[in-house]
Design an enzyme around this catalytic site. Structure first.
Site, PDB file in Angstrom:
ATOM      1  N   TYR A 154      82.505  38.805  60.049  1.00 26.58           N
ATOM      2  CA  TYR A 154      81.384  39.657  59.574  1.00 26.58           C
ATOM      3  C   TYR A 154      80.824  38.912  58.488  1.00 26.58           C
ATOM      4  CZ  TYR A 154      79.182  43.217  56.821  1.00 26.58           C
ATOM      5  OH  TYR A 154      78.220  43.835  56.014  1.00 26.58           O
TER       6      TYR A 154
ATOM      7  N   THR B 131      75.361  41.926  51.881  1.00 24.25           N
ATOM      8  CA  THR B 131      76.511  42.369  51.537  1.00 24.25           C
ATOM      9  C   THR B 131      77.100  41.515  50.468  1.00 24.25           C
ATOM     10  OG1 THR B 131      78.819  42.743  52.242  1.00 24.25           O
ATOM     11  CG2 THR B 131      77.748  41.374  53.488  1.00 24.25           C
ATOM     12  N   ASP B 132      78.078  42.115  49.514  1.00 25.30           N
ATOM     13  CA  ASP B 132      78.711  41.210  48.656  1.00 25.30           C
ATOM     14  C   ASP B 132      79.679  40.619  49.179  1.00 25.30           C
ATOM     15  OD1 ASP B 132      80.465  43.229  49.217  1.00 25.30           O
ATOM     16  OD2 ASP B 132      80.789  43.895  47.095  1.00 25.30           O
ATOM     17  N   GLU B 133      80.216  40.748  50.565  1.00 22.88           N
ATOM     18  CA  GLU B 133      81.112  39.926  51.331  1.00 22.88           C
ATOM     19  C   GLU B 133      80.955  38.604  51.440  1.00 22.88           C
ATOM     20  OE1 GLU B 133      83.470  41.840  54.248  1.00 22.88           O
ATOM     21  OE2 GLU B 133      83.005  43.992  53.509  1.00 22.88           O
TER      22      GLU B 133
ATOM     23  N   LYS C 219      76.948  37.626  58.202  1.00 26.80           N
ATOM     24  CA  LYS C 219      75.987  37.955  57.050  1.00 26.80           C
ATOM     25  C   LYS C 219      75.524  36.756  56.453  1.00 26.80           C
ATOM     26  CE  LYS C 219      74.694  41.611  56.472  1.00 26.80           C
ATOM     27  NZ  LYS C 219      73.485  42.457  56.900  1.00 26.80           N
TER      28      LYS C 219
HETATM   29  P1  NAD Z   1      76.131  50.869  60.752  1.00 29.56           P
HETATM   30  O1  NAD Z   1      77.120  49.790  61.351  1.00 29.56           O
HETATM   31  O2  NAD Z   1      76.471  52.117  60.159  1.00 29.56           O
HETATM   32  O3  NAD Z   1      74.642  50.889  61.454  1.00 29.56           O
HETATM   33  C1  NAD Z   1      74.176  49.680  61.869  1.00 29.56           C
HETATM   34  C2  NAD Z   1      73.041  50.255  62.427  1.00 29.56           C
HETATM   35  O4  NAD Z   1      72.420  48.999  63.421  1.00 29.56           O
HETATM   36  C3  NAD Z   1      73.425  51.124  63.847  1.00 29.56           C
HETATM   37  O5  NAD Z   1      72.504  52.133  63.805  1.00 29.56           O
HETATM   38  C4  NAD Z   1      73.151  50.238  64.924  1.00 29.56           C
HETATM   39  O6  NAD Z   1      72.980  51.019  66.312  1.00 29.56           O
HETATM   40  C5  NAD Z   1      72.151  49.192  64.736  1.00 29.56           C
HETATM   41  N1  NAD Z   1      72.100  47.912  65.313  1.00 29.56           N
HETATM   42  C6  NAD Z   1      73.221  47.199  65.420  1.00 29.56           C
HETATM   43  N2  NAD Z   1      72.741  46.240  66.253  1.00 29.56           N
HETATM   44  C7  NAD Z   1      71.544  46.220  66.456  1.00 29.56           C
HETATM   45  C8  NAD Z   1      70.434  45.575  67.216  1.00 29.56           C
HETATM   46  N3  NAD Z   1      70.784  44.123  67.619  1.00 29.56           N
HETATM   47  N4  NAD Z   1      69.077  45.742  67.278  1.00 29.56           N
HETATM   48  C9  NAD Z   1      68.825  46.988  66.546  1.00 29.56           C
HETATM   49  N5  NAD Z   1      69.817  47.828  66.014  1.00 29.56           N
HETATM   50  C10 NAD Z   1      71.288  47.504  65.801  1.00 29.56           C
HETATM   51  O7  NAD Z   1      75.963  49.842  59.286  1.00 29.56           O
HETATM   52  P2  NAD Z   1      75.607  50.247  57.598  1.00 29.56           P
HETATM   53  O8  NAD Z   1      77.020  50.415  57.007  1.00 29.56           O
HETATM   54  O9  NAD Z   1      74.760  51.312  57.750  1.00 29.56           O
HETATM   55  O10 NAD Z   1      75.012  48.889  57.258  1.00 29.56           O
HETATM   56  C11 NAD Z   1      73.745  48.764  57.211  1.00 29.56           C
HETATM   57  C12 NAD Z   1      73.322  47.164  56.401  1.00 29.56           C
HETATM   58  O11 NAD Z   1      73.762  47.144  55.441  1.00 29.56           O
HETATM   59  C13 NAD Z   1      74.171  46.051  57.397  1.00 29.56           C
HETATM   60  O12 NAD Z   1      73.401  44.922  57.303  1.00 29.56           O
HETATM   61  C14 NAD Z   1      75.350  45.835  56.527  1.00 29.56           C
HETATM   62  O13 NAD Z   1      75.469  44.469  56.668  1.00 29.56           O
HETATM   63  C15 NAD Z   1      74.703  46.112  55.108  1.00 29.56           C
HETATM   64  N6  NAD Z   1      75.676  46.637  54.203  1.00 29.56           N
HETATM   65  C16 NAD Z   1      76.644  47.604  54.416  1.00 29.56           C
HETATM   66  C17 NAD Z   1      77.411  47.928  53.532  1.00 29.56           C
HETATM   67  C18 NAD Z   1      78.554  49.149  53.387  1.00 29.56           C
HETATM   68  O14 NAD Z   1      79.236  49.488  52.747  1.00 29.56           O
HETATM   69  N7  NAD Z   1      78.366  49.926  54.502  1.00 29.56           N
HETATM   70  C19 NAD Z   1      77.577  47.570  52.140  1.00 29.56           C
HETATM   71  C20 NAD Z   1      76.507  46.135  51.880  1.00 29.56           C
HETATM   72  C21 NAD Z   1      75.675  45.964  52.894  1.00 29.56           C
HETATM   73  O1  DAU Z   2      81.583  45.122  50.545  1.00 27.11           O
HETATM   74  C1  DAU Z   2      80.439  45.690  51.252  1.00 27.11           C
HETATM   75  C2  DAU Z   2      81.188  45.756  52.880  1.00 27.11           C
HETATM   76  O2  DAU Z   2      81.740  47.085  52.659  1.00 27.11           O
HETATM   77  C3  DAU Z   2      79.896  45.759  53.930  1.00 27.11           C
HETATM   78  O3  DAU Z   2      79.472  44.588  54.105  1.00 27.11           O
HETATM   79  C4  DAU Z   2      80.619  46.128  55.199  1.00 27.11           C
HETATM   80  O4  DAU Z   2      79.847  46.631  56.104  1.00 27.11           O
HETATM   81  C5  DAU Z   2      81.468  47.562  54.926  1.00 27.11           C
HETATM   82  O5  DAU Z   2      82.178  47.965  56.187  1.00 27.11           O
HETATM   83  C6  DAU Z   2      82.549  47.361  53.808  1.00 27.11           C
HETATM   84  O6  DAU Z   2      83.548  46.464  54.154  1.00 27.11           O
HETATM   85  P1  DAU Z   2      84.987  46.843  53.811  1.00 27.11           P
HETATM   86  O7  DAU Z   2      85.949  45.798  54.549  1.00 27.11           O
HETATM   87  O8  DAU Z   2      85.471  46.447  52.577  1.00 27.11           O
HETATM   88  O9  DAU Z   2      85.163  48.175  54.260  1.00 27.11           O
HETATM   89  P2  DAU Z   2      86.067  49.154  54.976  1.00 27.11           P
HETATM   90  O10 DAU Z   2      85.779  50.579  54.572  1.00 27.11           O
HETATM   91  O11 DAU Z   2      86.599  48.848  56.331  1.00 27.11           O
HETATM   92  O12 DAU Z   2      87.539  48.789  54.114  1.00 27.11           O
HETATM   93  C7  DAU Z   2      87.629  49.109  52.639  1.00 27.11           C
HETATM   94  C8  DAU Z   2      89.022  48.776  52.209  1.00 27.11           C
HETATM   95  O13 DAU Z   2      89.922  49.606  52.763  1.00 27.11           O
HETATM   96  C9  DAU Z   2      89.421  47.228  52.880  1.00 27.11           C
HETATM   97  O14 DAU Z   2      89.972  46.689  51.736  1.00 27.11           O
HETATM   98  C10 DAU Z   2      90.271  47.678  53.745  1.00 27.11           C
HETATM   99  C11 DAU Z   2      91.025  49.000  53.450  1.00 27.11           C
HETATM  100  N1  DAU Z   2      91.160  49.895  54.546  1.00 27.11           N
HETATM  101  C12 DAU Z   2      90.171  49.989  55.574  1.00 27.11           C
HETATM  102  C13 DAU Z   2      90.533  50.826  56.605  1.00 27.11           C
HETATM  103  C14 DAU Z   2      89.427  51.304  57.676  1.00 27.11           C
HETATM  104  C15 DAU Z   2      92.639  50.441  54.648  1.00 27.11           C
HETATM  105  O15 DAU Z   2      93.345  50.197  53.766  1.00 27.11           O
HETATM  106  N2  DAU Z   2      92.647  51.073  55.707  1.00 27.11           N
HETATM  107  C16 DAU Z   2      91.839  51.493  56.640  1.00 27.11           C
HETATM  108  O16 DAU Z   2      92.094  52.266  57.511  1.00 27.11           O
END
Ligand code: NAD
Ligand code: DAU
Length: 353
Positions: free
Chosen positions: A158, A132-134, A162
């Site tokens: 988180y 992730t970019d975080e 990562k």
């Molecule tokens: P998600 O939470 O929707 O899905 C995670 C999946 O991993 C789930 O199906 C869960 O059951 C599985 N899991 C959790 N713990 C596990 C374990 N110990 N063993 C096997 N499986 C397990 O997450 P996502 O949003 O699909 O993110 C997927 C990946 O991409 C993550 O590594 C996250 O850090 C990264 N990522 C997410 C975003 C985003 O915006 N969602 C952006 C950049 C990177």
């Molecule tokens: O940047 C990549 C990341 O993006 C991933 O690595 C994470 O897995 C993914 O969850 C996401 O993280 P964020 O914290 O940016 O996503 P989230 O959807 O939780 O929140 C997006 C923005 O919106 C953040 O600034 C918090 C804000 N927010 C979020 C929720 C859930 C609100 O203002 N209200 C809300 O109810």
């Protein structure tokens, strides 16, 4: 074949579906099915012999060793993680367990498997870590976007977990020569996104007539990428990325949160107007800010564009419209996620976790 971990989650499931459509190459999908894992998301693959789902933990070395030995994947792609920042603030332990220790266990199993492969298979093998970019921390308003050489400055449990996993992956390459690739992507959105994250939460709350909770002043900036563009970037990095390198993935779509919420409301006003004729934007409610809330993320994706020729297919306008429409077209998926019914099949099949 390839082994995907976390392939029942939002991005992993989109990836598996897109992978099979794009390449036809079989997938072993290892997922623990935490609350974020949803097999219903993979229903379109029911009966498809190219997809083998295995419920299990990336931290279970015996299971991972067995899967690697049995299926001899040419690549392992690690999507499995605890992914929600707010949950990491309330309970960081699972994040350390899966994101740090789980990745460590996976790396060790993969290292053993890779070392035993015959020369040609060993040379072709890849471990791709989805990150992730975080990990880069927070940007000030005028700062340039994150490049791959930006200092790691994670601010939440988180992002710290990562960041730790990224460092392990890097070390396994430098110390053991494991052929790794890492992608650091910005915020994804699209179909099958769990409604705890900003965009799906706003859509489902709006439709349910509930408040739309915007944290703080709503001026935090995120850089949004349609999930299928993330999937195509991962395929491209797997195919042609240079070993040991990291690639930032993003679509140059920086937006303040309040603008995202207003855009979602405007689309809903157009596609599913409220019965009283008022805008969904009336439901916006400013709430207490997230502790340690990062102010701005922005990805510089030029390395991926320059070296591997990847560009996103969707603009934010096209991607967000598709996303809102998908949620309107799939009320059953939303209903079963919200009611918890999506867990019923898992519990029947595997017993309660
Ligand atoms: P998600 O939470 O929707 O899905 C995670 C999946 O991993 C789930 O199906 C869960 O059951 C599985 N899991 C959790 N713990 C596990 C374990 N110990 N063993 C096997 N499986 C397990 O997450 P996502 O949003 O699909 O993110 C997927 C990946 O991409 C993550 O590594 C996250 O850090 C990264 N990522 C997410 C975003 C985003 O915006 N969602 C952006 C950049 C990177
Ligand atoms: O940047 C990549 C990341 O993006 C991933 O690595 C994470 O897995 C993914 O969850 C996401 O993280 P964020 O914290 O940016 O996503 P989230 O959807 O939780 O929140 C997006 C923005 O919106 C953040 O600034 C918090 C804000 N927010 C979020 C929720 C859930 C609100 O203002 N209200 C809300 O109810």
């Amino acid at each position: 074949m390839i082994l995907v971990t976390g392939g029942a989650g939002f991005i992993g499931a989109n990836f598996v579906i897109d992978w099979l459509a794009a390449t036809g190459e079989p997938v072993v999908n290892l997922d623990k099915l935490t609350y974020a894992g949803n097999l219903e998301t993979l229903a379109c693959l029911d009966g498809d012999a190219r997809h083998l789902f295995v419920r299990g933990d990336i931290g279970d070395a015996a299971l991972v060793d067995r899967l690697l030995a049995e299926h001899r994947p040419r690549a392992v792609l690690n999507f499995a993680a605890e992914s929600h920042v707010d949950r990491s603030i309330h309970g960081p332990s699972d994040f350390i367990q899966t994101n740090v220790l789980g990745t460590f266990n996976l790396l060790e199993s993969v290292r053993g498997h890779w070392a035993r492969l015959p020369d040609a298979e060993r040379a072709a093998f890849r471990f791709l870590h989805v990150s992730t970019d975080e990990v880069y921390g927070s940007l000030a308003p005028g700062d340039p976007a994150f490049t791959e050489t930006h200092r790691y400055e994670p601010n939440s449990p988180y992002s710290a977990s990562k960041a730790a996993s990224d460092h392990l992956v890097r070390a396994w390459h430098h110390t053991y020569g494991l052929p790794v690739l890492t992608t650091n992507c910005s915020n994804n959105y699209g179909p099958f996104h769990f409604p705890e994250k900003l965009i799906p939460l706003m859509i489902v709350n709006a439709l349910a007539g509930k408040p739309l909770p915007v944290y703080g002043d709503g001026m935090q900036v995120r850089d949004w990428l349609y999930v299928k563009d993330h999937c195509s970037a991962i395929r491209r990095v797997l195919e042609a990325g240079r070993l040991g390198e990291t690639y930032n993935v993003g679509g140059w779509n920086e937006k303040p949160n309040i603008e995202i919420v207003r855009t979602v409301c405007a689309l809903l006003d157009e596609l599913r107007p409220r019965a009283d004729g008022a805008s969904y934007a009336q439901q916006v409610t400013y709430v207490k800010d997230r502790p340690g809330h990062d102010r701005r993320y922005a990805i510089d994706a030029r390395k991926l564009e320059r070296e591997l020729g990847w560009t996103p297919a969707e603009t934010f306008d096209t991607g967000i419209r598709k996303t809102v429409q998908w949620y309107l077209d799939n009320p059953g998926w939303i209903e079963r996620v919200q009611s918890g019914a999506y867990r019923d099949w898992v519990n029947r099949q595997y017993g309660a976790a």
